[in-house]
Scaffold this motif. Sequence first.
Motif, PDB file in Angstrom:
ATOM      1  N   HIS A 204      -1.893 -12.956  54.115  1.00 25.37           N
ATOM      2  CA  HIS A 204      -2.411 -12.332  52.893  1.00 25.37           C
ATOM      3  C   HIS A 204      -3.041 -10.993  53.232  1.00 25.37           C
ATOM      4  CE1 HIS A 204      -4.854 -11.814  49.234  1.00 25.37           C
ATOM      5  NE2 HIS A 204      -4.188 -12.815  48.687  1.00 25.37           N
ATOM      6  N   TYR A 250       1.230 -10.440  43.981  1.00 23.74           N
ATOM      7  CA  TYR A 250       1.030 -11.396  42.903  1.00 23.74           C
ATOM      8  C   TYR A 250      -0.152 -11.026  42.011  1.00 23.74           C
ATOM      9  CZ  TYR A 250      -2.766 -13.659  45.610  1.00 23.74           C
ATOM     10  OH  TYR A 250      -3.926 -13.919  46.300  1.00 23.74           O
ATOM     11  N   GLU A 251      -0.895  -9.990  42.396  1.00 22.66           N
ATOM     12  CA  GLU A 251      -2.006  -9.464  41.605  1.00 22.66           C
ATOM     13  C   GLU A 251      -2.129  -7.999  41.958  1.00 22.66           C
ATOM     14  OE1 GLU A 251      -6.249  -8.380  40.854  1.00 22.66           O
ATOM     15  OE2 GLU A 251      -5.235  -8.534  42.782  1.00 22.66           O
ATOM     16  N   THR A 261      -1.131 -17.351  48.917  1.00 24.25           N
ATOM     17  CA  THR A 261      -1.989 -16.755  47.889  1.00 24.25           C
ATOM     18  C   THR A 261      -3.400 -17.310  48.006  1.00 24.25           C
ATOM     19  OG1 THR A 261      -1.346 -18.450  46.310  1.00 24.25           O
ATOM     20  CG2 THR A 261      -0.092 -16.395  46.277  1.00 24.25           C
ATOM     21  N   CYS A 262      -4.379 -16.525  47.573  1.00 21.10           N
ATOM     22  CA  CYS A 262      -5.769 -16.974  47.590  1.00 21.10           C
ATOM     23  C   CYS A 262      -6.024 -17.822  46.347  1.00 21.10           C
ATOM     24  CB  CYS A 262      -6.723 -15.780  47.618  1.00 21.10           C
ATOM     25  SG  CYS A 262      -8.474 -16.265  47.602  1.00 21.10           S
ATOM     26  N   ARG A 263      -6.120 -19.119  46.521  1.00 16.99           N
ATOM     27  CA  ARG A 263      -6.300 -20.019  45.383  1.00 16.99           C
ATOM     28  C   ARG A 263      -7.648 -19.798  44.708  1.00 16.99           C
ATOM     29  NH1 ARG A 263      -5.809 -25.401  48.295  1.00 16.99           N
ATOM     30  NH2 ARG A 263      -6.781 -26.123  46.364  1.00 16.99           N
ATOM     31  N   ASN A 265      -9.460 -16.918  44.386  1.00 18.57           N
ATOM     32  CA  ASN A 265      -9.391 -15.748  43.513  1.00 18.57           C
ATOM     33  C   ASN A 265      -8.448 -15.987  42.342  1.00 18.57           C
ATOM     34  OD1 ASN A 265     -11.220 -14.337  45.026  1.00 18.57           O
ATOM     35  ND2 ASN A 265      -9.696 -13.153  46.150  1.00 18.57           N
ATOM     36  N   ASP A 266      -7.368 -16.707  42.591  1.00 17.00           N
ATOM     37  CA  ASP A 266      -6.440 -17.004  41.506  1.00 17.00           C
ATOM     38  C   ASP A 266      -7.120 -17.847  40.428  1.00 17.00           C
ATOM     39  OD1 ASP A 266      -3.791 -16.351  40.691  1.00 17.00           O
ATOM     40  OD2 ASP A 266      -3.199 -18.429  40.981  1.00 17.00           O
ATOM     41  N   ASN A 267      -8.070 -18.685  40.826  1.00 17.92           N
ATOM     42  CA  ASN A 267      -8.813 -19.461  39.834  1.00 17.92           C
ATOM     43  C   ASN A 267      -9.657 -18.539  38.951  1.00 17.92           C
ATOM     44  OD1 ASN A 267      -9.606 -21.990  38.628  1.00 17.92           O
ATOM     45  ND2 ASN A 267     -11.559 -21.821  39.684  1.00 17.92           N
ATOM     46  N   TRP A 269      -8.863 -15.388  38.254  1.00 18.02           N
ATOM     47  CA  TRP A 269      -7.918 -14.626  37.435  1.00 18.02           C
ATOM     48  C   TRP A 269      -7.313 -15.482  36.331  1.00 18.02           C
ATOM     49  CZ3 TRP A 269      -5.525 -13.061  42.701  1.00 18.02           C
ATOM     50  CH2 TRP A 269      -6.329 -12.098  43.310  1.00 18.02           C
ATOM     51  N   ARG A 270      -7.286 -16.804  36.532  1.00 17.52           N
ATOM     52  CA  ARG A 270      -6.708 -17.694  35.529  1.00 17.52           C
ATOM     53  C   ARG A 270      -7.780 -18.393  34.690  1.00 17.52           C
ATOM     54  NH1 ARG A 270      -2.256 -20.798  39.171  1.00 17.52           N
ATOM     55  NH2 ARG A 270      -1.820 -21.908  37.211  1.00 17.52           N
ATOM     56  N   ARG A 336      -2.426 -10.330  37.002  1.00 16.16           N
ATOM     57  CA  ARG A 336      -1.455 -11.142  37.726  1.00 16.16           C
ATOM     58  C   ARG A 336      -0.025 -10.738  37.326  1.00 16.16           C
ATOM     59  NH1 ARG A 336      -1.017 -16.146  36.438  1.00 16.16           N
ATOM     60  NH2 ARG A 336      -0.647 -16.994  38.535  1.00 16.16           N
TER      61      ARG A 336
END
Length: 395
Positions: A204, A250-251, A261-263, A265-267, A269-270, A336
Amino acid sequence: MATATDNATPAPAVARREAVPLSAYVHLPWCVRKCPYCDFNSHRAPTDLPEEAYIDALLADWALACTQENRTVDTVFFGGGTPSLFSAAAIGRILTAIDDRLGLAADCEITLEANPGTTEHARFADLRAVGVNRLSLGIQSLDEDCLRTLGRIHGAAEALAAIDDARAGGFDALNCDLMFGLPGQDVERAMRDLDPIIARDPGHISYYQLTLEPNTPFYRHPPALPDEDTVVEIFEQAGKRLVAAGYAQYEVSAWAKGGATCRHNDNYWRFGDYLGIGAGAHGKRTRADGRIERTARQRWPTGYMSVAGRPASITETRVLTADDARFEYLLNGLRRRAGVSREEYEQRSGLCWAELGDALATPIARGLVAFDARGLRATDRGWRFLDTILAELLP
Protein backbone atom coordinates in the motif's frame (compact mmCIF):
# COMPACT_ATOMS: atom_id res chain seq x y z
CA MET A 1 -35.64 15.44 -11.57
CA ALA A 2 -33.07 12.63 -11.07
CA THR A 3 -34.43 9.54 -9.35
CA ALA A 4 -33.57 5.91 -8.81
CA THR A 5 -35.88 3.20 -10.08
CA ASP A 6 -37.78 2.92 -6.79
CA ASN A 7 -38.16 4.65 -3.48
CA ALA A 8 -37.78 1.83 -0.94
CA THR A 9 -37.80 2.62 2.76
CA PRO A 10 -34.45 2.10 4.57
CA ALA A 11 -34.20 -0.74 7.12
CA PRO A 12 -35.26 -0.16 10.76
CA ALA A 13 -32.76 1.66 13.00
CA VAL A 14 -31.67 -1.29 15.16
CA ALA A 15 -31.05 -3.53 12.15
CA ARG A 16 -29.11 -0.76 10.43
CA ARG A 17 -26.91 -0.15 13.48
CA GLU A 18 -26.01 -3.81 13.91
CA ALA A 19 -24.90 -4.00 10.28
CA VAL A 20 -22.55 -0.99 10.49
CA PRO A 21 -18.90 -2.04 11.03
CA LEU A 22 -17.15 -0.72 14.15
CA SER A 23 -13.53 0.42 14.36
CA ALA A 24 -11.36 1.88 17.11
CA TYR A 25 -9.05 4.87 16.74
CA VAL A 26 -6.38 5.48 19.40
CA HIS A 27 -4.63 8.86 19.40
CA LEU A 28 -1.09 9.10 20.80
CA PRO A 29 -0.39 12.83 20.63
CA TRP A 30 3.38 13.32 21.03
CA CYS A 31 6.12 13.78 18.43
CA VAL A 32 9.87 14.33 18.72
CA ARG A 33 9.31 17.56 16.81
CA LYS A 34 6.24 19.21 15.31
CA CYS A 35 6.43 19.42 11.52
CA PRO A 36 5.64 22.87 10.06
CA TYR A 37 2.95 21.53 7.69
CA CYS A 38 1.09 19.43 10.28
CA ASP A 39 -2.34 20.50 11.57
CA PHE A 40 -3.05 17.30 13.55
CA ASN A 41 -3.44 17.43 17.31
CA SER A 42 0.20 16.66 18.04
CA HIS A 43 2.63 18.10 20.59
CA ARG A 44 6.36 18.02 21.17
CA ALA A 45 7.14 15.13 23.48
CA PRO A 46 8.42 15.99 26.98
CA THR A 47 11.79 14.59 28.04
CA ASP A 48 10.02 12.12 30.29
CA LEU A 49 7.12 10.79 28.20
CA PRO A 50 4.19 10.01 30.56
CA GLU A 51 3.57 6.66 28.90
CA GLU A 52 2.02 4.77 31.81
CA ALA A 53 -0.21 7.67 32.89
CA TYR A 54 -1.43 8.22 29.34
CA ILE A 55 -2.18 4.54 28.80
CA ASP A 56 -4.12 4.49 32.09
CA ALA A 57 -6.14 7.44 30.77
CA LEU A 58 -6.79 5.64 27.47
CA LEU A 59 -8.08 2.57 29.27
CA ALA A 60 -10.48 4.69 31.32
CA ASP A 61 -11.55 6.47 28.14
CA TRP A 62 -12.17 3.16 26.37
CA ALA A 63 -14.48 2.04 29.18
CA LEU A 64 -16.47 5.26 28.70
CA ALA A 65 -16.51 4.93 24.89
CA CYS A 66 -17.87 1.37 25.11
CA THR A 67 -20.96 2.41 27.05
CA GLN A 68 -24.04 0.90 25.36
CA GLU A 69 -21.85 -0.75 22.72
CA ASN A 70 -21.72 -4.47 21.96
CA ARG A 71 -20.32 -4.75 18.45
CA THR A 72 -16.99 -6.46 17.80
CA VAL A 73 -14.11 -4.24 16.68
CA ASP A 74 -13.12 -4.91 13.06
CA THR A 75 -10.10 -2.58 12.80
CA VAL A 76 -7.85 -0.62 15.17
CA PHE A 77 -5.66 2.32 14.17
CA PHE A 78 -2.96 3.91 16.36
CA GLY A 79 -2.42 7.43 15.04
CA GLY A 80 -0.72 10.57 16.23
CA GLY A 81 1.56 12.20 16.85
CA THR A 82 4.07 9.44 16.64
CA PRO A 83 2.72 6.20 18.09
CA SER A 84 6.11 4.51 17.62
CA LEU A 85 7.39 6.60 20.55
CA PHE A 86 5.39 4.27 22.81
CA SER A 87 6.65 0.86 23.86
CA ALA A 88 5.21 -2.34 22.45
CA ALA A 89 4.10 -3.24 25.98
CA ALA A 90 1.99 -0.06 26.13
CA ILE A 91 0.40 -0.83 22.76
CA GLY A 92 -0.30 -4.35 23.97
CA ARG A 93 -2.12 -3.03 27.07
CA ILE A 94 -4.49 -1.05 24.87
CA LEU A 95 -5.20 -3.96 22.55
CA THR A 96 -5.91 -6.22 25.52
CA ALA A 97 -8.38 -3.68 26.91
CA ILE A 98 -10.16 -3.34 23.55
CA ASP A 99 -10.40 -7.11 23.26
CA ASP A 100 -11.61 -7.54 26.85
CA ARG A 101 -14.42 -4.99 26.50
CA LEU A 102 -15.78 -5.66 23.02
CA GLY A 103 -13.60 -8.25 21.38
CA LEU A 104 -11.32 -7.99 18.37
CA ALA A 105 -12.57 -9.65 15.19
CA ALA A 106 -10.64 -12.79 14.26
CA ASP A 107 -9.27 -10.99 11.18
CA CYS A 108 -8.95 -7.58 12.89
CA GLU A 109 -6.66 -5.19 11.02
CA ILE A 110 -4.44 -3.42 13.59
CA THR A 111 -2.40 -0.55 12.17
CA LEU A 112 0.23 1.59 13.88
CA GLU A 113 1.79 4.72 12.39
CA ALA A 114 5.56 4.81 12.71
CA ASN A 115 8.18 7.46 12.03
CA PRO A 116 11.40 6.08 10.48
CA GLY A 117 13.34 8.27 12.91
CA THR A 118 11.82 6.70 16.03
CA THR A 119 11.89 3.00 15.18
CA GLU A 120 14.32 0.12 15.13
CA HIS A 121 14.29 -3.52 14.11
CA ALA A 122 13.65 -4.85 17.61
CA ARG A 123 10.76 -2.44 18.13
CA PHE A 124 9.03 -3.72 14.99
CA ALA A 125 9.32 -7.34 16.09
CA ASP A 126 7.96 -6.45 19.54
CA LEU A 127 5.00 -4.58 18.03
CA ARG A 128 4.22 -7.57 15.85
CA ALA A 129 4.37 -9.83 18.89
CA VAL A 130 1.70 -7.85 20.80
CA GLY A 131 -0.76 -7.99 17.89
CA VAL A 132 -0.04 -5.06 15.54
CA ASN A 133 -0.30 -6.56 12.05
CA ARG A 134 -0.03 -3.51 9.76
CA LEU A 135 2.51 -0.66 9.78
CA SER A 136 2.14 2.76 8.20
CA LEU A 137 5.55 4.41 7.73
CA GLY A 138 5.59 8.22 7.48
CA ILE A 139 8.35 8.51 4.88
CA GLN A 140 7.00 11.63 3.09
CA SER A 141 10.10 12.08 0.91
CA LEU A 142 13.52 10.64 0.09
CA ASP A 143 14.94 14.03 -0.91
CA GLU A 144 17.23 15.29 1.84
CA ASP A 145 16.48 18.95 1.10
CA CYS A 146 12.72 18.33 1.14
CA LEU A 147 12.97 16.34 4.38
CA ARG A 148 14.78 19.22 6.06
CA THR A 149 12.21 21.74 4.80
CA LEU A 150 9.38 19.50 6.02
CA GLY A 151 10.97 19.29 9.47
CA ARG A 152 11.33 15.50 9.36
CA ILE A 153 13.77 13.92 11.81
CA HIS A 154 14.87 11.11 9.47
CA GLY A 155 16.87 10.91 6.30
CA ALA A 156 16.38 8.89 3.14
CA ALA A 157 18.63 6.04 4.28
CA GLU A 158 16.68 5.68 7.54
CA ALA A 159 13.38 5.65 5.64
CA LEU A 160 14.45 2.86 3.31
CA ALA A 161 16.01 0.92 6.17
CA ALA A 162 12.73 1.17 8.09
CA ILE A 163 10.92 -0.62 5.24
CA ASP A 164 13.46 -3.44 5.33
CA ASP A 165 13.39 -3.60 9.14
CA ALA A 166 9.59 -3.73 9.19
CA ARG A 167 9.66 -6.71 6.87
CA ALA A 168 12.35 -8.38 8.96
CA GLY A 169 10.22 -7.71 12.03
CA GLY A 170 7.37 -9.77 10.60
CA PHE A 171 5.19 -7.17 8.85
CA ASP A 172 3.76 -8.28 5.53
CA ALA A 173 1.07 -5.57 5.57
CA LEU A 174 2.91 -2.31 5.05
CA ASN A 175 1.94 1.21 3.96
CA CYS A 176 4.33 3.97 2.95
CA ASP A 177 3.14 7.59 3.21
CA LEU A 178 4.65 9.79 0.51
CA MET A 179 3.95 13.45 -0.28
CA PHE A 180 4.21 15.34 -3.56
CA GLY A 181 4.00 18.98 -4.57
CA LEU A 182 6.86 19.70 -2.16
CA PRO A 183 8.90 22.92 -2.07
CA GLY A 184 11.25 23.02 -5.06
CA GLN A 185 9.95 19.74 -6.46
CA ASP A 186 9.65 19.04 -10.16
CA VAL A 187 8.54 15.86 -11.91
CA GLU A 188 12.00 14.31 -11.97
CA ARG A 189 12.59 14.91 -8.25
CA ALA A 190 9.14 13.57 -7.42
CA MET A 191 9.81 10.34 -9.34
CA ARG A 192 13.12 9.95 -7.50
CA ASP A 193 11.04 9.85 -4.33
CA LEU A 194 8.50 7.38 -5.65
CA ASP A 195 10.61 4.88 -7.61
CA PRO A 196 12.65 3.49 -4.67
CA ILE A 197 9.44 2.99 -2.68
CA ILE A 198 7.81 1.09 -5.53
CA ALA A 199 10.97 -0.99 -5.86
CA ARG A 200 10.59 -2.15 -2.25
CA ASP A 201 7.07 -3.33 -3.07
CA PRO A 202 4.94 -2.31 -0.07
CA GLY A 203 1.38 -3.50 -0.55
CA HIS A 204 0.00 0.00 0.00
CA ILE A 205 1.20 3.50 -0.84
CA SER A 206 -0.54 6.68 0.33
CA TYR A 207 0.42 9.39 -2.15
CA TYR A 208 -0.94 12.79 -1.27
CA GLN A 209 -0.31 16.42 -2.08
CA LEU A 210 1.18 18.82 0.44
CA THR A 211 -1.44 21.40 1.40
CA LEU A 212 -1.02 24.54 3.47
CA GLU A 213 -3.37 24.10 6.40
CA PRO A 214 -4.50 27.03 8.60
CA ASN A 215 -2.76 27.43 11.96
CA THR A 216 0.50 25.91 10.75
CA PRO A 217 3.89 27.60 10.21
CA PHE A 218 3.72 26.76 6.50
CA TYR A 219 0.38 28.57 6.25
CA ARG A 220 1.76 31.67 7.97
CA HIS A 221 5.02 31.60 6.01
CA PRO A 222 4.34 29.66 2.83
CA PRO A 223 7.27 27.97 1.09
CA ALA A 224 7.61 28.20 -2.68
CA LEU A 225 5.54 25.32 -4.05
CA PRO A 226 5.38 23.93 -7.60
CA ASP A 227 2.77 25.49 -9.89
CA GLU A 228 -0.51 23.72 -10.56
CA ASP A 229 0.55 22.33 -13.97
CA THR A 230 3.65 20.74 -12.41
CA VAL A 231 1.61 19.23 -9.59
CA VAL A 232 -0.86 17.72 -12.07
CA GLU A 233 1.99 16.30 -14.17
CA ILE A 234 3.63 14.80 -11.07
CA PHE A 235 0.41 13.06 -10.10
CA GLU A 236 -0.23 11.78 -13.61
CA GLN A 237 3.30 10.43 -14.00
CA ALA A 238 3.13 8.85 -10.54
CA GLY A 239 -0.15 7.19 -11.43
CA LYS A 240 1.37 5.64 -14.56
CA ARG A 241 4.30 4.27 -12.58
CA LEU A 242 2.06 2.88 -9.85
CA VAL A 243 -0.29 1.19 -12.31
CA ALA A 244 2.67 -0.31 -14.19
CA ALA A 245 3.93 -1.72 -10.89
CA GLY A 246 0.61 -3.41 -10.16
CA TYR A 247 -1.04 -0.86 -7.87
CA ALA A 248 -4.65 0.26 -8.23
CA GLN A 249 -5.97 3.62 -7.06
CA TYR A 250 -8.97 2.86 -4.88
CA GLU A 251 -9.23 6.32 -3.27
CA VAL A 252 -7.98 9.79 -4.20
CA SER A 253 -4.69 9.36 -2.30
CA ALA A 254 -4.56 5.59 -1.76
CA TRP A 255 -2.96 2.95 -3.97
CA ALA A 256 -2.87 -0.76 -3.19
CA LYS A 257 -2.06 -4.13 -4.61
CA GLY A 258 -4.63 -6.92 -4.41
CA GLY A 259 -5.95 -7.44 -0.89
CA ALA A 260 -3.80 -4.68 0.63
CA THR A 261 -6.36 -1.87 0.91
CA CYS A 262 -6.52 -0.15 4.29
CA ARG A 263 -9.72 -1.52 5.82
CA HIS A 264 -9.68 1.03 8.64
CA ASN A 265 -9.57 4.05 6.35
CA ASP A 266 -12.07 2.41 4.03
CA ASN A 267 -14.45 2.18 6.99
CA TYR A 268 -14.19 5.98 7.38
CA TRP A 269 -14.78 6.52 3.67
CA ARG A 270 -17.81 4.21 3.72
CA PHE A 271 -19.42 5.95 6.72
CA GLY A 272 -18.74 3.16 9.18
CA ASP A 273 -18.65 3.72 12.94
CA TYR A 274 -15.53 4.22 15.04
CA LEU A 275 -14.86 4.84 18.71
CA GLY A 276 -12.10 7.42 19.12
CA ILE A 277 -10.06 7.62 22.33
CA GLY A 278 -7.13 9.82 23.27
CA ALA A 279 -6.42 13.54 23.36
CA GLY A 280 -8.40 15.26 20.62
CA ALA A 281 -9.75 12.00 19.20
CA HIS A 282 -12.97 12.09 17.19
CA GLY A 283 -15.59 9.37 17.02
CA LYS A 284 -18.71 8.50 15.04
CA ARG A 285 -21.40 6.15 16.19
CA THR A 286 -24.83 5.05 15.05
CA ARG A 287 -27.16 5.15 18.04
CA ALA A 288 -29.73 2.47 18.78
CA ASP A 289 -32.42 4.88 17.56
CA GLY A 290 -30.62 5.21 14.22
CA ARG A 291 -29.37 8.75 14.75
CA ILE A 292 -25.71 9.39 13.94
CA GLU A 293 -23.55 11.01 16.60
CA ARG A 294 -20.11 12.57 16.34
CA THR A 295 -17.93 13.26 19.39
CA ALA A 296 -14.60 14.92 20.15
CA ARG A 297 -12.29 14.57 23.16
CA GLN A 298 -10.34 17.18 25.13
CA ARG A 299 -7.39 18.17 22.92
CA TRP A 300 -4.61 19.10 25.36
CA PRO A 301 -2.89 15.94 26.65
CA THR A 302 -2.50 17.00 30.29
CA GLY A 303 -6.10 18.21 30.42
CA TYR A 304 -7.29 15.04 28.75
CA MET A 305 -5.45 12.81 31.23
CA SER A 306 -7.02 14.64 34.17
CA VAL A 307 -10.59 13.90 33.04
CA ALA A 308 -10.30 10.75 30.87
CA GLY A 309 -13.05 8.26 31.56
CA ARG A 310 -15.49 10.95 32.69
CA PRO A 311 -18.09 12.82 30.60
CA ALA A 312 -16.02 15.99 31.04
CA SER A 313 -13.46 14.52 28.63
CA ILE A 314 -15.98 14.81 25.77
CA THR A 315 -15.87 18.40 24.57
CA GLU A 316 -18.31 18.04 21.67
CA THR A 317 -21.31 15.86 20.89
CA ARG A 318 -23.18 16.50 17.67
CA VAL A 319 -26.14 14.60 16.23
CA LEU A 320 -26.22 14.84 12.44
CA THR A 321 -29.21 16.20 10.60
CA ALA A 322 -30.32 14.47 7.40
CA ASP A 323 -28.50 17.12 5.34
CA ASP A 324 -25.36 16.70 7.47
CA ALA A 325 -25.44 12.92 7.03
CA ARG A 326 -25.89 13.16 3.26
CA PHE A 327 -23.03 15.62 2.88
CA GLU A 328 -20.62 13.81 5.21
CA TYR A 329 -21.34 10.47 3.62
CA LEU A 330 -20.49 11.73 0.15
CA LEU A 331 -17.58 13.90 1.34
CA ASN A 332 -15.66 10.66 1.82
CA GLY A 333 -17.63 8.17 -0.27
CA LEU A 334 -17.03 10.00 -3.55
CA ARG A 335 -13.28 9.90 -2.89
CA ARG A 336 -13.48 6.16 -3.55
CA ARG A 337 -13.10 5.00 -7.14
CA ALA A 338 -15.94 2.53 -6.55
CA GLY A 339 -18.12 5.33 -5.20
CA VAL A 340 -21.17 4.63 -3.04
CA SER A 341 -23.50 1.65 -3.12
CA ARG A 342 -27.22 2.11 -2.59
CA GLU A 343 -27.37 -0.67 0.00
CA GLU A 344 -24.65 0.85 2.18
CA TYR A 345 -25.93 4.39 1.76
CA GLU A 346 -29.44 3.56 2.99
CA GLN A 347 -28.15 1.23 5.68
CA ARG A 348 -25.55 3.59 7.14
CA SER A 349 -27.24 6.96 6.66
CA GLY A 350 -30.91 6.00 7.11
CA LEU A 351 -31.70 8.19 4.12
CA CYS A 352 -33.65 7.49 0.94
CA TRP A 353 -31.69 6.72 -2.24
CA ALA A 354 -34.09 8.48 -4.60
CA GLU A 355 -33.80 11.70 -2.59
CA LEU A 356 -30.03 11.57 -3.07
CA GLY A 357 -30.61 11.55 -6.80
CA ASP A 358 -32.81 14.63 -6.45
CA ALA A 359 -30.09 16.43 -4.46
CA LEU A 360 -27.49 15.63 -7.13
CA ALA A 361 -29.64 16.53 -10.14
CA THR A 362 -27.24 19.22 -11.38
CA PRO A 363 -23.98 17.17 -11.20
CA ILE A 364 -25.82 14.23 -12.81
CA ALA A 365 -27.01 16.46 -15.67
CA ARG A 366 -23.48 17.80 -16.16
CA GLY A 367 -22.03 14.29 -16.35
CA LEU A 368 -19.95 14.65 -13.19
CA VAL A 369 -21.51 11.66 -11.45
CA ALA A 370 -23.08 8.41 -12.60
CA PHE A 371 -26.23 7.53 -10.64
CA ASP A 372 -28.59 4.59 -10.97
CA ALA A 373 -30.62 2.21 -8.80
CA ARG A 374 -27.51 0.47 -7.48
CA GLY A 375 -24.82 3.07 -6.94
CA LEU A 376 -23.26 6.49 -7.29
CA ARG A 377 -19.72 7.34 -8.34
CA ALA A 378 -17.81 10.23 -9.81
CA THR A 379 -17.21 9.92 -13.55
CA ASP A 380 -13.70 10.30 -14.94
CA ARG A 381 -14.52 13.96 -15.54
CA GLY A 382 -16.21 14.38 -12.16
CA TRP A 383 -13.19 12.88 -10.39
CA ARG A 384 -11.43 16.20 -11.05
CA PHE A 385 -14.36 18.24 -9.73
CA LEU A 386 -15.26 16.61 -6.42
CA ASP A 387 -15.47 20.00 -4.69
CA THR A 388 -18.01 21.15 -7.29
CA ILE A 389 -20.12 18.05 -6.72
CA LEU A 390 -20.03 18.40 -2.95
CA ALA A 391 -20.93 22.08 -3.13
CA GLU A 392 -24.37 20.95 -4.32
CA LEU A 393 -24.86 19.15 -1.01
CA LEU A 394 -23.55 21.68 1.51
CA PRO A 395 -26.06 21.83 4.40
